[in-house]
Design a protein around this motif. Structure first.
Motif, short mmCIF file in Angstrom:
data_model
loop_
_atom_site.label_atom_id
_atom_site.label_comp_id
_atom_site.label_asym_id
_atom_site.label_seq_id
_atom_site.Cartn_x
_atom_site.Cartn_y
_atom_site.Cartn_z
N ALA A 37 -12.08 -44.55 23.04
CA ALA A 37 -12.00 -44.32 21.60
C ALA A 37 -11.59 -45.56 20.82
CB ALA A 37 -11.01 -43.18 21.32
N THR A 38 -10.94 -46.51 21.48
CA THR A 38 -10.44 -47.66 20.74
C THR A 38 -10.85 -48.97 21.43
OG1 THR A 38 -8.37 -47.81 21.96
CG2 THR A 38 -8.39 -46.34 20.03
N VAL A 39 -10.81 -50.04 20.64
CA VAL A 39 -11.09 -51.37 21.18
C VAL A 39 -10.07 -51.70 22.27
CG1 VAL A 39 -11.08 -53.84 20.65
CG2 VAL A 39 -12.24 -52.23 19.11
N ASN A 40 -8.82 -51.35 22.03
CA ASN A 40 -7.79 -51.63 23.02
C ASN A 40 -8.11 -50.98 24.37
OD1 ASN A 40 -5.33 -53.04 23.51
ND2 ASN A 40 -4.32 -51.05 23.67
N GLU A 41 -8.54 -49.72 24.35
CA GLU A 41 -8.91 -49.04 25.59
C GLU A 41 -10.10 -49.74 26.27
OE1 GLU A 41 -8.76 -44.43 25.58
OE2 GLU A 41 -9.15 -45.06 23.50
N ALA A 42 -11.06 -50.14 25.45
CA ALA A 42 -12.27 -50.77 26.00
C ALA A 42 -11.96 -52.10 26.66
CB ALA A 42 -13.31 -50.96 24.89
N VAL A 43 -11.18 -52.95 26.00
CA VAL A 43 -10.89 -54.26 26.58
C VAL A 43 -9.99 -54.15 27.80
CG1 VAL A 43 -11.34 -55.53 24.45
CG2 VAL A 43 -9.00 -54.80 24.96
N GLU A 44 -9.08 -53.17 27.79
CA GLU A 44 -8.25 -52.95 28.99
C GLU A 44 -9.12 -52.52 30.17
OE1 GLU A 44 -5.00 -50.30 28.25
OE2 GLU A 44 -4.05 -51.69 26.85
N ARG A 45 -10.08 -51.64 29.91
CA ARG A 45 -10.95 -51.13 30.97
C ARG A 45 -11.76 -52.24 31.63
NH1 ARG A 45 -14.14 -46.17 31.41
NH2 ARG A 45 -12.43 -45.11 30.37
N VAL A 46 -12.23 -53.21 30.84
CA VAL A 46 -13.07 -54.28 31.40
C VAL A 46 -12.29 -55.56 31.67
CG1 VAL A 46 -15.17 -53.35 30.34
CG2 VAL A 46 -13.88 -55.15 29.15
N ASN A 47 -10.98 -55.53 31.43
CA ASN A 47 -10.11 -56.67 31.69
C ASN A 47 -10.51 -57.89 30.85
OD1 ASN A 47 -7.91 -57.98 32.85
ND2 ASN A 47 -9.14 -58.76 34.57
N LEU A 48 -10.50 -57.69 29.52
CA LEU A 48 -10.87 -58.72 28.56
C LEU A 48 -9.80 -58.78 27.48
CD1 LEU A 48 -13.19 -60.64 27.48
CD2 LEU A 48 -13.97 -58.66 26.16
N SER A 49 -9.50 -59.95 26.99
CA SER A 49 -8.52 -60.05 25.91
C SER A 49 -9.15 -59.55 24.60
CB SER A 49 -8.06 -61.50 25.73
OG SER A 49 -9.09 -62.29 25.18
#
Length: 153
Positions: A37-49
């Motif tokens: 749902a959020t950018v934070n969730e997405a970047v955590e999932r793919v290991n990206l800052s």
């Protein structure tokens, strides 16, 4: 980019891209699919800052997303026999591609080069899947976006 300069676009094979580009695309796909749902969730999932995501998010797109609601020119090598071009055109229509132009060269040594310009707005699949489908059509020897390897055959 220099101010006032028109941006240039390149079609690049994914295995040569910096990892941050690829991960940005993965994060965007997670967001588009609703899997997160959020950018934070997405970047955590793919290991990206988050900073890398925001730096590249408006500049990096998968080929099929970039071409959505656009036109794409496909170059195909077709066997010279009855019904091959018709099968190709029917396949494109079956997935919602709207054919704008068709150009087929004179056959030489049993094959002919054909280019087809397709409006992609109504596609029921992405361009990559349509290409795979066309490559599997009997009589289609090759199919690719025009200039995909930087040259014309």
């Amino acid at each position: 980019m220099v101010a006032g300069k028109v941006p240039r676009f390149f079609l690049v094979q994914e295995d040569i891209l910096p990892e941050a580009f690829y991960k940005t695309v993965q994060a965007k796909e997670l967001l588009l699919s609703g899997e997160v749902a959020t950018v934070n969730e997405a970047v955590e999932r793919v290991n990206l800052s988050r900073s890398a995501f925001y730096k590249y998010k408006d500049k990096v797109y998968p080929f099929y997303r970039w071409n959505r609601d656009q036109t794409v020119i496909l170059e195909m090598l077709l066997e010279h026999r009855s019904g091959v071009l018709s099968a190709v055109l029917n396949s494109i229509a079956a997935v919602g591609g709207n054919i704008i132009t068709i150009n087929q060269n004179i056959p030489q040594q049993g094959v002919a080069m054909a280019t087809v310009t397709i409006e992609t707005a109504g596609l029921k699949c992405d361009v990559e899947n349509m290409l795979e489908m066309l490559r599997g059509t009997p009589g289609v020897k090759a199919a690719k976006p025009l200039g995909a390897d930087g040259t014309r055959d």
